[in-house]
Write a protein that holds these residues in place. Structure first.
Motif, PDB file in Angstrom:
ATOM      1  N   HIS A 130      17.599  20.797  50.078  1.00 26.79           N
ATOM      2  CA  HIS A 130      18.243  20.286  51.285  1.00 26.79           C
ATOM      3  C   HIS A 130      19.452  19.401  50.974  1.00 26.79           C
ATOM      4  O   HIS A 130      20.028  18.816  51.890  1.00 26.79           O
ATOM      5  N   VAL A 131      19.815  19.297  49.701  1.00 29.55           N
ATOM      6  CA  VAL A 131      20.950  18.457  49.293  1.00 29.55           C
ATOM      7  C   VAL A 131      22.188  19.323  49.148  1.00 29.55           C
ATOM      8  O   VAL A 131      22.201  20.291  48.382  1.00 29.55           O
ATOM      9  N   ALA A 132      23.237  18.968  49.892  1.00 29.73           N
ATOM     10  CA  ALA A 132      24.475  19.746  49.824  1.00 29.73           C
ATOM     11  C   ALA A 132      25.224  19.506  48.527  1.00 29.73           C
ATOM     12  O   ALA A 132      25.888  20.406  48.006  1.00 29.73           O
ATOM     13  N   SER A 133      25.140  18.280  47.998  1.00 28.53           N
ATOM     14  CA  SER A 133      25.916  17.956  46.795  1.00 28.53           C
ATOM     15  C   SER A 133      25.238  16.847  46.012  1.00 28.53           C
ATOM     16  O   SER A 133      24.932  15.782  46.559  1.00 28.53           O
ATOM     17  N   LEU A 134      24.993  17.111  44.731  1.00 26.82           N
ATOM     18  CA  LEU A 134      24.521  16.090  43.802  1.00 26.82           C
ATOM     19  C   LEU A 134      25.709  15.575  42.999  1.00 26.82           C
ATOM     20  O   LEU A 134      26.506  16.373  42.488  1.00 26.82           O
ATOM     21  N   VAL A 135      25.832  14.259  42.884  1.00 25.55           N
ATOM     22  CA  VAL A 135      26.913  13.660  42.108  1.00 25.55           C
ATOM     23  C   VAL A 135      26.281  12.851  40.977  1.00 25.55           C
ATOM     24  O   VAL A 135      25.662  11.811  41.217  1.00 25.55           O
ATOM     25  N   TYR A 136      26.428  13.363  39.764  1.00 28.11           N
ATOM     26  CA  TYR A 136      25.871  12.691  38.586  1.00 28.11           C
ATOM     27  C   TYR A 136      26.940  11.815  37.945  1.00 28.11           C
ATOM     28  O   TYR A 136      28.028  12.294  37.608  1.00 28.11           O
ATOM     29  N   ASP A 137      26.634  10.537  37.773  1.00 24.78           N
ATOM     30  CA  ASP A 137      27.516   9.620  37.049  1.00 24.78           C
ATOM     31  C   ASP A 137      27.137   9.642  35.570  1.00 24.78           C
ATOM     32  O   ASP A 137      26.068   9.143  35.201  1.00 24.78           O
ATOM     33  N   TYR A 138      28.021  10.213  34.757  1.00 24.71           N
ATOM     34  CA  TYR A 138      27.755  10.217  33.320  1.00 24.71           C
ATOM     35  C   TYR A 138      28.294   8.918  32.743  1.00 24.71           C
ATOM     36  O   TYR A 138      29.484   8.632  32.828  1.00 24.71           O
ATOM     37  N   LYS A 139      27.406   8.127  32.149  1.00 25.43           N
ATOM     38  CA  LYS A 139      27.783   6.822  31.607  1.00 25.43           C
ATOM     39  C   LYS A 139      28.326   6.980  30.193  1.00 25.43           C
ATOM     40  O   LYS A 139      27.612   7.402  29.283  1.00 25.43           O
ATOM     41  N   CYS A 140      29.594   6.644  30.020  1.00 26.11           N
ATOM     42  CA  CYS A 140      30.271   6.746  28.726  1.00 26.11           C
ATOM     43  C   CYS A 140      29.952   5.518  27.860  1.00 26.11           C
ATOM     44  O   CYS A 140      29.264   4.599  28.313  1.00 26.11           O
ATOM     45  N   PRO A 141      30.444   5.461  26.598  1.00 23.59           N
ATOM     46  CA  PRO A 141      30.018   4.405  25.674  1.00 23.59           C
ATOM     47  C   PRO A 141      30.182   2.983  26.179  1.00 23.59           C
ATOM     48  O   PRO A 141      29.331   2.121  25.916  1.00 23.59           O
ATOM     49  N   SER A 142      31.267   2.664  26.901  1.00 17.96           N
ATOM     50  CA  SER A 142      31.487   1.276  27.308  1.00 17.96           C
ATOM     51  C   SER A 142      30.401   0.751  28.237  1.00 17.96           C
ATOM     52  O   SER A 142      30.202  -0.450  28.359  1.00 17.96           O
ATOM     53  N   SER A 143      29.666   1.652  28.895  1.00 20.80           N
ATOM     54  CA  SER A 143      28.606   1.235  29.813  1.00 20.80           C
ATOM     55  C   SER A 143      27.420   0.629  29.081  1.00 20.80           C
ATOM     56  O   SER A 143      26.627  -0.105  29.672  1.00 20.80           O
ATOM     57  N   GLY A 144      27.264   0.984  27.783  1.00 20.37           N
ATOM     58  CA  GLY A 144      26.096   0.571  27.037  1.00 20.37           C
ATOM     59  C   GLY A 144      24.863   1.408  27.332  1.00 20.37           C
ATOM     60  O   GLY A 144      23.779   1.125  26.820  1.00 20.37           O
TER      61      GLY A 144
END
Length: 243
Positions: A130-144
């Motif tokens: 039932h989800v039209a769009s999933l948005v995945y936040d990929y955490k890069c190195p600076s995020s820890g």
């Protein structure tokens, strides 16, 4: 519904931080800038950017208020908005019958839903259809927090053309990480999600400004990448909490 008017939706609860009507400031399959009713769920399993000032929504780490799914659906209906953005914190930490019931109820009301999630949990939760769009936040190195991400290949092949993987980029190391993932995506035989680069704002000394980040992705001919500028931070630059 029983003779007493009890709804099953009212027996299922989610922990909620806030509900508000705004616009989607981030990329999603329904369109950046689209009016949306936000449901911000409580709790997060990451603590990103601790050396760079921390998360921009730390209030979402709290326990929130338990709300019946039926009440959430009534609040959406009262808003009149045909789009819901489900965010956090990390909304998929509450995956289960209550979240599935919310998504099913929204679909029955013909409300489009996008889910903003970090890169740690697979998209195999009940109600995903039932989800039209999933948005995945990929955490890069600076995020820890890059070590907590799902393997990129698994994330990419589990998502479809209406979904996004969004890389949050603060500096050169982050850019190199994101560029390598884009190049890897080219090698995977999958009609996968759209890819977006998002600037860490405000840019820190020695970091990549939005202008510098756009220049780099164009110079490297990453033409499949969409640049994401968090437009809500420009409309409401002084806001510390939800609008």
């Amino acid at each position: 519904m029983s003779r007493r008017g009890f709804r099953a939706e009212d027996s299922l609860r989610l922990r909620v931080i806030s509900l508000f009507l705004s616009i989607d400031g981030e990329v999603n399959g329904c369109g950046q800038g689209t009016p949306a009713f936000f449901i911000r769920l409580a709790g997060c399993n990451l603590r990103c950017w601790q050396e760079r000032g921390g998360c921009d929504t730390p209030y979402s780490f709290g326990s929130g208020e338990e709300m019946p799914v039926g009440e959430l659906l009534r609040r959406v209906e009262a808003s009149g908005c045909p789009k819901v953005t489900l965010t956090g914190g990390e909304p998929l930490l509450q995956r289960g019958p209550a979240l599935a019931a919310l998504l099913e109820g929204l679909a029955a009301r013909k409300v489009a839903v996008s889910v903003e999630t970090n890169g740690t949990l697979p998209p195999d939760f009940a109600g995903r259809e039932h989800v039209a769009s999933l948005v995945y936040d990929y955490k890069c190195p600076s995020s820890g927090c890059e070590a907590a991400m799902l393997p990129f290949d698994a994330m990419f092949v589990a998502l479809g053309p209406s979904d996004y993987i969004k890389f949050i980029i603060a500096d050169e190391a982050d850019y190199a990480c994101a560029r390598d993932k884009v190049l890897r995506a080219r090698e995977l035989a999958h009609a996968g999600p759209r890819l977006a680069f998002s600037s860490f704002l405000p840019a820190l000394p020695g970091g990549l400004t939005p202008q510098a980040l756009v220049a780099r992705l164009l110079a490297d001919r990453l033409f499949e990448v969409q640049y994401n500028l968090q437009i809500h931070k420009f409309i409401w630059p002084d806001a510390e909490t939800d609008i």
